[in-house]
Design an enzyme around this catalytic site. Sequence first.
Site, PDB file in Angstrom:
ATOM      1  N   GLY A   1       0.822  -1.208   0.000  1.00 28.99           N
ATOM      2  CA  GLY A   1       0.000   0.000   0.000  1.00 28.99           C
ATOM      3  C   GLY A   1       0.848   1.248   0.000  1.00 28.99           C
ATOM      4  N   SER A   2       0.281   2.313   0.512  1.00 29.48           N
ATOM      5  CA  SER A   2       0.956   3.615   0.450  1.00 29.48           C
ATOM      6  C   SER A   2       2.083   3.698   1.484  1.00 29.48           C
ATOM      7  CB  SER A   2      -0.065   4.720   0.714  1.00 29.48           C
ATOM      8  OG  SER A   2      -0.611   4.543   2.004  1.00 29.48           O
ATOM      9  N   PRO A   3       3.098   4.515   1.204  1.00 26.39           N
ATOM     10  CA  PRO A   3       4.185   4.686   2.179  1.00 26.39           C
ATOM     11  C   PRO A   3       3.681   5.231   3.523  1.00 26.39           C
ATOM     12  CG  PRO A   3       4.830   5.547   0.032  1.00 26.39           C
ATOM     13  CD  PRO A   3       3.385   5.187  -0.077  1.00 26.39           C
ATOM     14  N   ARG A   4       2.672   6.099   3.481  1.00 22.61           N
ATOM     15  CA  ARG A   4       2.153   6.679   4.734  1.00 22.61           C
ATOM     16  C   ARG A   4       1.630   5.575   5.663  1.00 22.61           C
ATOM     17  NH1 ARG A   4      -2.565   7.971   6.967  1.00 22.61           N
ATOM     18  NH2 ARG A   4      -3.791   7.247   5.186  1.00 22.61           N
ATOM     19  N   VAL A   5       0.760   4.735   5.120  1.00 22.08           N
ATOM     20  CA  VAL A   5       0.189   3.665   5.956  1.00 22.08           C
ATOM     21  C   VAL A   5       1.253   2.597   6.254  1.00 22.08           C
ATOM     22  CG1 VAL A   5      -1.622   1.916   6.123  1.00 22.08           C
ATOM     23  CG2 VAL A   5      -2.140   4.117   5.071  1.00 22.08           C
ATOM     24  N   GLY A   6       2.134   2.371   5.309  1.00 22.50           N
ATOM     25  CA  GLY A   6       3.223   1.399   5.520  1.00 22.50           C
ATOM     26  C   GLY A   6       4.021   1.752   6.764  1.00 22.50           C
TER      27      GLY A   6
ATOM     28  N   GLU B   1       5.627  -3.328   0.732  1.00 19.88           N
ATOM     29  CA  GLU B   1       5.614  -3.109  -0.716  1.00 19.88           C
ATOM     30  C   GLU B   1       4.882  -1.784  -0.922  1.00 19.88           C
ATOM     31  OE1 GLU B   1       7.014  -5.047  -3.013  1.00 19.88           O
ATOM     32  OE2 GLU B   1       7.540  -6.743  -1.738  1.00 19.88           O
TER      33      GLU B   1
ATOM     34  N   CYS C   1       1.426   0.511  -8.840  1.00 19.32           N
ATOM     35  CA  CYS C   1       2.579   0.932  -8.039  1.00 19.32           C
ATOM     36  C   CYS C   1       3.784   1.226  -8.922  1.00 19.32           C
ATOM     37  CB  CYS C   1       2.928  -0.159  -7.038  1.00 19.32           C
ATOM     38  SG  CYS C   1       3.140  -1.783  -7.779  1.00 19.32           S
TER      39      CYS C   1
HETATM   40  N1  LIG Z   1       4.889  -1.900  -4.114  1.00 18.04           N
HETATM   41  C1  LIG Z   1       3.802  -2.540  -4.448  1.00 18.04           C
HETATM   42  O1  LIG Z   1       3.818  -3.712  -4.780  1.00 18.04           O
HETATM   43  C2  LIG Z   1       2.468  -1.827  -4.459  1.00 18.04           C
HETATM   44  C3  LIG Z   1       1.408  -2.453  -5.104  1.00 18.04           C
HETATM   45  C4  LIG Z   1       0.183  -1.811  -5.140  1.00 18.04           C
HETATM   46  C5  LIG Z   1       0.014  -0.577  -4.567  1.00 18.04           C
HETATM   47  N2  LIG Z   1       1.072   0.020  -3.964  1.00 18.04           N
HETATM   48  C6  LIG Z   1       0.896   1.359  -3.408  1.00 18.04           C
HETATM   49  O2  LIG Z   1      -0.309   1.393  -2.662  1.00 18.04           O
HETATM   50  C7  LIG Z   1      -0.914   2.660  -2.738  1.00 18.04           C
HETATM   51  C8  LIG Z   1      -2.332   2.557  -3.204  1.00 18.04           C
HETATM   52  O3  LIG Z   1      -3.057   1.560  -2.562  1.00 18.04           O
HETATM   53  P1  LIG Z   1      -4.151   1.892  -1.446  1.00 18.04           P
HETATM   54  O4  LIG Z   1      -4.762   3.222  -1.747  1.00 18.04           O
HETATM   55  O5  LIG Z   1      -5.053   0.741  -1.298  1.00 18.04           O
HETATM   56  O6  LIG Z   1      -3.198   2.033  -0.172  1.00 18.04           O
HETATM   57  P2  LIG Z   1      -3.550   2.308   1.352  1.00 18.04           P
HETATM   58  O7  LIG Z   1      -2.254   2.455   2.046  1.00 18.04           O
HETATM   59  O8  LIG Z   1      -4.556   3.384   1.507  1.00 18.04           O
HETATM   60  O9  LIG Z   1      -4.296   0.958   1.842  1.00 18.04           O
HETATM   61  C9  LIG Z   1      -3.665  -0.289   1.853  1.00 18.04           C
HETATM   62  C10 LIG Z   1      -4.224  -1.134   2.973  1.00 18.04           C
HETATM   63  O10 LIG Z   1      -3.982  -0.526   4.223  1.00 18.04           O
HETATM   64  C11 LIG Z   1      -5.193  -0.398   4.975  1.00 18.04           C
HETATM   65  N3  LIG Z   1      -5.128   0.871   5.717  1.00 18.04           N
HETATM   66  C12 LIG Z   1      -5.417   2.109   5.242  1.00 18.04           C
HETATM   67  N4  LIG Z   1      -5.198   3.034   6.190  1.00 18.04           N
HETATM   68  C13 LIG Z   1      -4.765   2.369   7.287  1.00 18.04           C
HETATM   69  C14 LIG Z   1      -4.366   2.782   8.606  1.00 18.04           C
HETATM   70  N5  LIG Z   1      -4.372   4.051   8.971  1.00 18.04           N
HETATM   71  N6  LIG Z   1      -3.958   1.824   9.465  1.00 18.04           N
HETATM   72  C15 LIG Z   1      -3.937   0.529   9.096  1.00 18.04           C
HETATM   73  N7  LIG Z   1      -4.315   0.094   7.872  1.00 18.04           N
HETATM   74  C16 LIG Z   1      -4.715   0.992   6.983  1.00 18.04           C
HETATM   75  C17 LIG Z   1      -6.294  -0.432   3.944  1.00 18.04           C
HETATM   76  O11 LIG Z   1      -7.479  -0.917   4.519  1.00 18.04           O
HETATM   77  C18 LIG Z   1      -5.738  -1.335   2.877  1.00 18.04           C
HETATM   78  O12 LIG Z   1      -6.024  -2.701   3.135  1.00 18.04           O
HETATM   79  C19 LIG Z   1      -0.058   3.437  -3.706  1.00 18.04           C
HETATM   80  O13 LIG Z   1       0.861   4.228  -2.995  1.00 18.04           O
HETATM   81  C20 LIG Z   1       0.670   2.364  -4.480  1.00 18.04           C
HETATM   82  O14 LIG Z   1       1.864   2.776  -5.083  1.00 18.04           O
HETATM   83  C21 LIG Z   1       2.276  -0.581  -3.889  1.00 18.04           C
HETATM   84  C1  LIG Z   2       0.764 -10.231 -24.371  1.00 18.76           C
HETATM   85  C2  LIG Z   2       1.478  -9.421 -23.337  1.00 18.76           C
HETATM   86  C3  LIG Z   2       0.744  -9.295 -22.049  1.00 18.76           C
HETATM   87  C4  LIG Z   2       1.598  -8.597 -21.060  1.00 18.76           C
HETATM   88  C5  LIG Z   2       1.156  -8.860 -19.674  1.00 18.76           C
HETATM   89  C6  LIG Z   2       2.277  -8.732 -18.730  1.00 18.76           C
HETATM   90  C7  LIG Z   2       1.852  -8.939 -17.310  1.00 18.76           C
HETATM   91  C8  LIG Z   2       2.393  -7.886 -16.452  1.00 18.76           C
HETATM   92  C9  LIG Z   2       1.829  -7.918 -15.093  1.00 18.76           C
HETATM   93  C10 LIG Z   2       1.966  -6.606 -14.448  1.00 18.76           C
HETATM   94  C11 LIG Z   2       1.288  -6.599 -13.142  1.00 18.76           C
HETATM   95  C12 LIG Z   2       1.438  -5.294 -12.488  1.00 18.76           C
HETATM   96  C13 LIG Z   2       1.102  -5.416 -11.053  1.00 18.76           C
HETATM   97  C14 LIG Z   2       1.535  -4.198 -10.361  1.00 18.76           C
HETATM   98  C15 LIG Z   2       1.169  -4.198  -8.951  1.00 18.76           C
HETATM   99  C16 LIG Z   2       1.345  -2.845  -8.370  1.00 18.76           C
HETATM  100  O1  LIG Z   2       0.417  -2.066  -8.265  1.00 18.76           O
END
Ligand SMILES: NC(=O)c1ccc[n+]([C@@H]2O[C@H](COP(=O)([O-])OP(=O)(O)OC[C@H]3O[C@@H](n4cnc5c(N)ncnc54)[C@H](O)[C@@H]3O)[C@@H](O)[C@H]2O)c1
Ligand SMILES: CCCCCCCCCCCCCCCC=O
Length: 532
Positions: free
Chosen positions: A209-214, A231, A271
Site C-alpha cells: 500500500g501507500s508509504p504513509r500507511v506502511g 511493498e 505501483c
Molecule cells: N509496491 C507494491 O507492490 C504496491 C502495489 C500496489 C500498490 N502500492 C501502493 O499502494 C498505494 C495505493 O493503494 P491503497 O490506496 O489501497 O493504499 P492504502 O495504504 O490506503 O491501503 C492499503 C491497505 O492498508 C489499509 N489501511 C489504510 N489506512 C490504514 C491505517 N491508517 N492503518 C492501518 N491500515 C490501513 C487499507 O485498509 C488497505 O487494506 C499506492 O501508494 C501504491 O503505489 C504498492
Molecule cells: C501479451 C502481453 C501481455 C503482457 C502482460 C504482462 C503482465 C504484467 C503484469 C503486471 C502486473 C502489475 C502489477 C503491479 C502491482 C502494483 O500495483
Amino acid sequence: MPELHYTPLDLIDTKLEVSSKSFFDRQKKFANSPNIRKTDIEFRTKQLKKLYYAIKKHETRLIDAMLKDYNRAPQESMQLELIPLYNDILGMIKNLSKWAKPRRICDMSPTYMLGKTYVEKIALGSVLVIAPCNFPVLLSLTPVANAIAAGNSVILKPSEMTAATAREMQNLIEDAIFPHGLLQVVQGSITETTRLITSDKLNMIFYTGSPRVGSIVAQEAAKNLIPCVLELGGKSPAFLTEHFSVGSTSKLQTALKRLFFGAFSNSGQICVTPDYLVVHENIYDEVVKQAKIVLNEMYPIFDNNLDYTYLVGQRGYNAIMKKLDASNGQKYIPESAEGFVSNTDNGQYCIPPTIIFNCSWNDSLMEEENFGPVLPIYKYSNLDDTLDLIIHKNDQPLVQYIFSDSEQERQHILTRLRSGDCIIGDTIIHVAIKDTPFGGIGTSGYGNYGGVYGFNAFTHERTVFKQPYWMDSLLFMRYPPYTPTKQKLVETATEQKPWFDEDGKDRWYHNKIFYLISLIGVAIAAILNKCK
Ligand SMILES: NC(=O)c1ccc[n+]([C@@H]2O[C@H](COP(=O)([O-])OP(=O)(O)OC[C@H]3O[C@@H](n4cnc5c(N)ncnc54)[C@H](O)[C@@H]3O)[C@@H](O)[C@H]2O)c1
Ligand SMILES: CCCCCCCCCCCCCCCC=O
C-alpha cells in the site's frame, strides 16, 4: 458502492488465536509423522492446488466484481491480474520441493569440515497479508499463496475500497474449505486493520500500500518485534533520452505505446506506473507529435468503453483533479474523450488518459505519487542536472524506465539513481518475470517477492550444524583451563590469514598454504585418533 460486512473486533481476536493455534497444531502433527518433510510439503502442495482451482472456479465472478468496483477493464483483470497470479501459483506448486529443500553448506575450515552443515527454510508461523485496492486479487492472493507455500497460517485483510472483490475473495476462500485456521479473511478498514497490526499473535506482516500507511504498520509491528515486508509506492520516472535514436517513427511510437500502457492501464493506479516522463530537448517536439497520434490510436472510442478502468474511489479522483487543476502544463486527452467527466452519482470516477506536456519541475503533478491516469512530461537538456533533481526530490523510486540506445548512458542513469527495479525499453511487465525479486528500496519499501523470492519472504533461514562427538580430539584446545599452548593451537588451526598485504596487494599463496597446512594437520589428527 457494494456493501462489505466488516469483521467484528472480538472475532478478529478469535481469528488471530485460531491462526496461531492452527500453525502449532499442524507442526505437531507433522512432527509425529514418519516422514516429516514429505508430509509437510504434500500438505502445502495440496492447499496450493486447492487455491488455484478455487480462483479458477471464481474467475468470472472476480472479473465481474472488479468491473463493479471500479469499472476494471476485463482484459486488464485477466492480463495484469489473474494470469500472473495463476502462473505464480503454478510456479510455486512446481518448485516447492526444490525451494523448501535444505541447502548443504561446505565450510572446509578445521572446526567445521567434518561436521554437517545445512540451511533449512522454516515457516514463520501466523502471518498477516494486508492488500491494497488497485490490484485487489493479485496483491491479496499472491502473498497468500506464498505464505501457504512456505508453511504458514494466513490472515488476509483485503482492501475495503474494492468491496465486491473483497467479498468475492472471501467467498472463494470459504468455498475451497481449507483446513481449519490455515487461511482466514478479515474484512475492514482502519479500525479492523489496527486491531490486527497491534496484536502480538502475528509472526510477520506483509503489507502492500501507500508509504504513509506502511510506516504506521511497521511502527505498530515493531512494538511487538514483528517483522514486516513493505511493498510501497512512489514516483517512478521514465527517461526518453538524447541517445534514444528516433530512427523510424514506428520505434518511437512503440516506445510511447509501452509508456502509455504502463501509465494508463488500470487508470494509472499501478505501483510501478511511469509516474512522469523526462524527454531530452532534441527529441521533444517529435515526442509531442507522436504522443498525440499514439494516444488517439490506443483510445479510438472512449465513453462507455469497457477497455478503460476508472479510479477506485472519490478520494483518488479528487486528488488527481486537484493536481490537474493546479497544473500549468498543457493537458492533452484522446479526441474521443469528452473532457474530464466524473459520474459521482453512480460512484464511478473517470479521468481520461491525460498527457501533460511542458511540465515544469515544480508542477503540482511532479510532487507526490500521482496514482492516476496522468503522465506529466518534463523537457530536459542536461542528464546529470535532471538526475540531481530526481535524486533530490524523489530518490529511491520503486522502478525506473529507461529508453536509450546507449549502454553507457543507461549505466550512467542506473549508477546514479537507485531504484527497486528497472526496465530498459518497456514498462511495468517486469513484475511478472518468474523468480525475480520484486520490491522497493528506501521509501518504496523493503523486502521482496516473486517466485522463489516470495517463498523466501515468508520463511526463516535456519542454520543447522551437526558436530560429531569424536571431533573433540581435534577441538579440545577450546576448553578451559586455557594455556598458552592451547591458545597457540586455536590460532594456528582456526585463524585465517589475509591474502593481501598492508598496501592491499594480493598475497594469494598465504591462503593456499593456510588451507594446505590445516588439511594436513586435520588428516594427521584424524589418523592419530583412529589409531587410539
Ligand atoms: N509496491 C507494491 O507492490 C504496491 C502495489 C500496489 C500498490 N502500492 C501502493 O499502494 C498505494 C495505493 O493503494 P491503497 O490506496 O489501497 O493504499 P492504502 O495504504 O490506503 O491501503 C492499503 C491497505 O492498508 C489499509 N489501511 C489504510 N489506512 C490504514 C491505517 N491508517 N492503518 C492501518 N491500515 C490501513 C487499507 O485498509 C488497505 O487494506 C499506492 O501508494 C501504491 O503505489 C504498492
Ligand atoms: C501479451 C502481453 C501481455 C503482457 C502482460 C504482462 C503482465 C504484467 C503484469 C503486471 C502486473 C502489475 C502489477 C503491479 C502491482 C502494483 O500495483
